[in-house]
Design a protein around this motif. Structure first.
Motif, PDB file in Angstrom:
ATOM      1  N   ARG A  68       0.724  -1.058   0.146  1.00  0.00           N
ATOM      2  CA  ARG A  68       0.033  -0.086   0.172  1.00  0.00           C
ATOM      3  C   ARG A  68       0.836   1.327   0.075  1.00  0.00           C
ATOM      4  O   ARG A  68       0.504   2.192  -0.569  1.00  0.00           O
ATOM      5  CB  ARG A  68      -1.050   0.097   1.254  1.00  0.00           C
ATOM      6  N   GLN A  92       2.415   1.667  -3.445  1.00  0.00           N
ATOM      7  CA  GLN A  92       1.256   2.136  -4.504  1.00  0.00           C
ATOM      8  C   GLN A  92       1.272   3.708  -4.156  1.00  0.00           C
ATOM      9  O   GLN A  92       1.012   4.563  -4.989  1.00  0.00           O
ATOM     10  CB  GLN A  92      -0.049   1.547  -4.086  1.00  0.00           C
ATOM     11  N   GLN A 101       2.120   6.730  -6.776  1.00  0.00           N
ATOM     12  CA  GLN A 101       1.011   7.569  -7.339  1.00  0.00           C
ATOM     13  C   GLN A 101       1.635   8.896  -7.129  1.00  0.00           C
ATOM     14  O   GLN A 101       1.431   9.847  -8.012  1.00  0.00           O
ATOM     15  CB  GLN A 101      -0.247   7.558  -6.545  1.00  0.00           C
ATOM     16  N   ASP A 154       1.330   2.542 -12.172  1.00  0.00           N
ATOM     17  CA  ASP A 154       1.769   1.571 -12.158  1.00  0.00           C
ATOM     18  C   ASP A 154       3.370   1.398 -12.621  1.00  0.00           C
ATOM     19  O   ASP A 154       4.018   0.580 -12.382  1.00  0.00           O
ATOM     20  CB  ASP A 154       0.952   0.469 -12.775  1.00  0.00           C
ATOM     21  N   ARG A 190       6.107   1.829 -10.257  1.00  0.00           N
ATOM     22  CA  ARG A 190       6.359   0.859  -9.283  1.00  0.00           C
ATOM     23  C   ARG A 190       7.388  -0.344  -9.281  1.00  0.00           C
ATOM     24  O   ARG A 190       7.772  -0.784  -8.603  1.00  0.00           O
ATOM     25  CB  ARG A 190       4.871   0.114  -8.933  1.00  0.00           C
TER      26      ARG A 190
END
Length: 262
Positions: free
Chosen positions: A135, A138, A142, A155, A158
């Motif tokens: 989490r 992510q 962002q 994505d 990441r």
């Protein structure tokens, strides 16, 4: 980065990229995301730098190697070794050999290096929460996407997934990593630079990375490369600005550029 052979990161990158709470676990998670990398160096400012090398020599059976957490290796083994070396020199009133003399006449000594005896299977610390890390990663992706004006492609920031979850992308996991990440760990201290000689740290990280590239291109052993990089970064800090403090070859001790330290 998934296909990179060599990686150098800042202290904050592994945790930002992987979402891991601790730096040691974040370094492992970063290495697992980058299975093609032969080694990973993470700089830690005044705490020095960590080097994680892999894979082990051909024919090594990972199952025969001891398993330890990276956190334990850094804090309970290598850290005390570096401290003992520096304390021993101080107690004996022995000054480290001068590795570099800055343009302003500051004498800089090479730092200390400590490494594990061979390769080990590296484990995460107990109590680690992979779901929480995912989490956090992510959220960091962002933020990075937004900062780069690319909010719809979070994505892509990441990177590949953790090998532990079986979600690698782009590069197949090396057989030497199973059943756990296998590596040799080296911890290097910063160079010996008087605190009152520090004028500006701008560009110190780039100086370190440039020195690592020099070591890679000239075949310096990795521990010796870490010592060189620390000295060059320290010398840069003696002057104002990103470039003025960078040393020339003539300012560096010849042994630093042609070291056989392993």
């Amino acid at each position: 980065m998934a296909e990179a052979d060599y990686i150098v990161t800042s202290a904050h990158f592994p945790q930002d990229w992987t979402g891991e709470a601790g730096l040691a676990d974040a370094i492992l998670a970063t290495a697992e995301r980058l299975p093609a990398a032969h080694w990973l160096i993470t700089t830690m400012g005044t705490r020095g730098a960590v080097l994680l090398e892999r894979p082990p020599p051909a024919g090594t059976d990972p199952r025969t190697l001891p398993e330890r957490t990276l956190e334990e290796i850094l804090t309970a083994e290598l850290g005390p070794q570096l401290e003992a070396a520096r304390s021993g020199a101080a107690a004996a009133a022995v000054s480290p050999p001068v590795a570099c003399v800055s343009a302003s006449g500051v004498c800089i000594g090479a730092g200390e290096v400590a490494a594990t005896e061979g390769y080990v299977r590296l484990a995460y610390t107990s109590g680690r929460d992979p779901s929480q890390a995912a989490r956090q990663a992510q959220a960091a992706a962002q933020r990075a996407a937004a900062l780069n004006g690319d909010p719809d492609r979070a994505d892509s920031y990441r990177g590949s997934g953790s090998l532990a979850s079986g979600t690698t992308t782009g590069v197949a996991a090396a057989a030497t990593i199973a059943p756990g990440l296998v590596g040799r760990v080296t911890l290097a201290s910063i160079a010996d630079l008087p605190k009152d000689a520090v004028t500006d740290t701008t560009g110190a990280g780039d100086s370190f990375i440039g020195s690592v590239l020099y070591g890679l291109a000239t075949g310096l052993p990795l521990p010796a490369t870490l010592r060189l990089a620390a000295v060059v970064a320290a010398c840069k800090c003696t002057e104002l600005g990103a470039r003025p403090g960078l040393p020339t070859r003539s300012q560096l001790a010849p042994a630093l550029l042609h070291s056989t330290v392993v």
